[in-house]
Design a protein around this motif. Structure first.
Motif, PDB file in Angstrom:
ATOM      1  N   THR A 116     102.151   7.494 133.154  1.00 13.71           N
ATOM      2  CA  THR A 116     101.692   5.920 133.344  1.00 13.71           C
ATOM      3  C   THR A 116     102.551   4.992 133.900  1.00 13.71           C
ATOM      4  O   THR A 116     103.544   4.393 133.660  1.00 13.71           O
ATOM      5  CB  THR A 116     102.036   5.214 131.270  1.00 13.71           C
TER       6      THR A 116
ATOM      7  N   TYR B 212      91.503   8.791 135.183  1.00 12.84           N
ATOM      8  CA  TYR B 212      92.388   7.961 135.397  1.00 12.84           C
ATOM      9  C   TYR B 212      92.159   6.694 133.692  1.00 12.84           C
ATOM     10  O   TYR B 212      91.052   6.318 134.346  1.00 12.84           O
ATOM     11  CB  TYR B 212      92.541   7.573 136.433  1.00 12.84           C
ATOM     12  N   LYS B 213      93.539   7.140 133.327  1.00 15.69           N
ATOM     13  CA  LYS B 213      93.004   5.760 131.516  1.00 15.69           C
ATOM     14  C   LYS B 213      93.982   4.478 131.760  1.00 15.69           C
ATOM     15  O   LYS B 213      94.147   4.388 131.910  1.00 15.69           O
ATOM     16  CB  LYS B 213      93.011   6.452 130.523  1.00 15.69           C
TER      17      LYS B 213
ATOM     18  N   SER C 291      94.346  11.977 132.249  1.00 14.94           N
ATOM     19  CA  SER C 291      94.025  10.991 130.633  1.00 14.94           C
ATOM     20  C   SER C 291      92.314  10.409 130.267  1.00 14.94           C
ATOM     21  O   SER C 291      92.037   9.879 131.272  1.00 14.94           O
ATOM     22  CB  SER C 291      94.879  10.311 130.210  1.00 14.94           C
ATOM     23  N   PRO C 292      91.088  12.093 130.095  1.00 11.82           N
ATOM     24  CA  PRO C 292      91.799  12.440 129.034  1.00 11.82           C
ATOM     25  C   PRO C 292      92.003  13.770 129.594  1.00 11.82           C
ATOM     26  O   PRO C 292      92.424  14.882 128.622  1.00 11.82           O
ATOM     27  CB  PRO C 292      90.203  12.038 128.134  1.00 11.82           C
TER      28      PRO C 292
ATOM     29  N   GLU D 138      88.744  -1.364 128.305  1.00 14.39           N
ATOM     30  CA  GLU D 138      89.260  -0.465 128.441  1.00 14.39           C
ATOM     31  C   GLU D 138      88.130   0.780 129.528  1.00 14.39           C
ATOM     32  O   GLU D 138      86.873   0.439 129.045  1.00 14.39           O
ATOM     33  CB  GLU D 138      89.966   0.043 126.875  1.00 14.39           C
ATOM     34  N   THR D 139      88.893   1.097 129.702  1.00  5.84           N
ATOM     35  CA  THR D 139      87.476   1.588 130.755  1.00  5.84           C
ATOM     36  C   THR D 139      88.662   3.716 131.186  1.00  5.84           C
ATOM     37  O   THR D 139      90.013   3.583 131.428  1.00  5.84           O
ATOM     38  CB  THR D 139      87.401   1.445 132.105  1.00  5.84           C
ATOM     39  N   ILE D 140      87.279   4.477 131.556  1.00  8.31           N
ATOM     40  CA  ILE D 140      88.058   5.545 131.950  1.00  8.31           C
ATOM     41  C   ILE D 140      87.998   6.420 133.785  1.00  8.31           C
ATOM     42  O   ILE D 140      86.160   5.213 133.625  1.00  8.31           O
ATOM     43  CB  ILE D 140      88.076   7.193 131.291  1.00  8.31           C
TER      44      ILE D 140
END
Length: 157
Positions: free
Chosen positions: A104, A130-131, A124-125, A151-153
């Motif tokens: 992170t 990328y989280k 991640s996940p 929050e997003t991925i």
């Protein structure tokens, strides 16, 4: 009825019970009304203060959520046209040198109104994803409103 005509002919008045007419309120009635009004206002006043506090907290929540959403959209825009390494360079220039803990990387910036923190966790996940978590805290926060988080991925080129 006959008595009425007789009185009218003679110019006499009918005998009626005297009615008392009031032209306004007495001083005592006005004081009592003011006391009742004051008691009601004192009882309702705390509700107005709570309303003002809730309005301020809601306004701060909307502002910080809007800022967090804007930062997420900015990073999403980077992900469409840049690699992750290029995005890291852009974030370092705009925010700060990242703090790295495990996988992170955390970037932060303090503006005149907000503290913005971006945490990007690689793989991640899943591998290649990328989280991204963005936290925005309002600096002038008199009632302790919670910071906003978006929050997003993402997938980078």
């Amino acid at each position: 009825m006959i008595e009425l005509f007789y009185c009218i002919k003679k110019g006499l008045e009918l005998s009626r019970p005297m009615m008392k007419t009031k032209g306004g309120f007495t001083f005592v009635e006005v004081i009592i009304a003011m006391a009742i009004f004051a008691i009601l206002v004192v009882g309702i006043f705390p509700a107005f203060l709570i309303g003002i506090k809730l309005n301020t907290v809601s306004q701060i929540a909307v502002e910080t959520s809007t800022q967090a959403q804007g930062v997420i959209e900015e990073i999403y825009g980077y992900s469409l046209t840049n690699t992750y390494a290029e995005t890291e360079t852009l974030l370092t220039a705009a925010y700060s040198t990242p703090t790295v803990v495990g996988s992170t990387k955390t970037y932060s910036k303090t503006t005149a109104d907000y503290t913005i923190t971006i945490a990007i966790t690689s793989n991640s996940p899943e591998y290649g994803m990328y989280k991204v978590i963005v936290n925005v805290t309002k600096l002038d926060n008199p009632y302790g409103a919670q910071p906003a988080q978006a929050e997003t991925i993402l997938l980078f080129e």
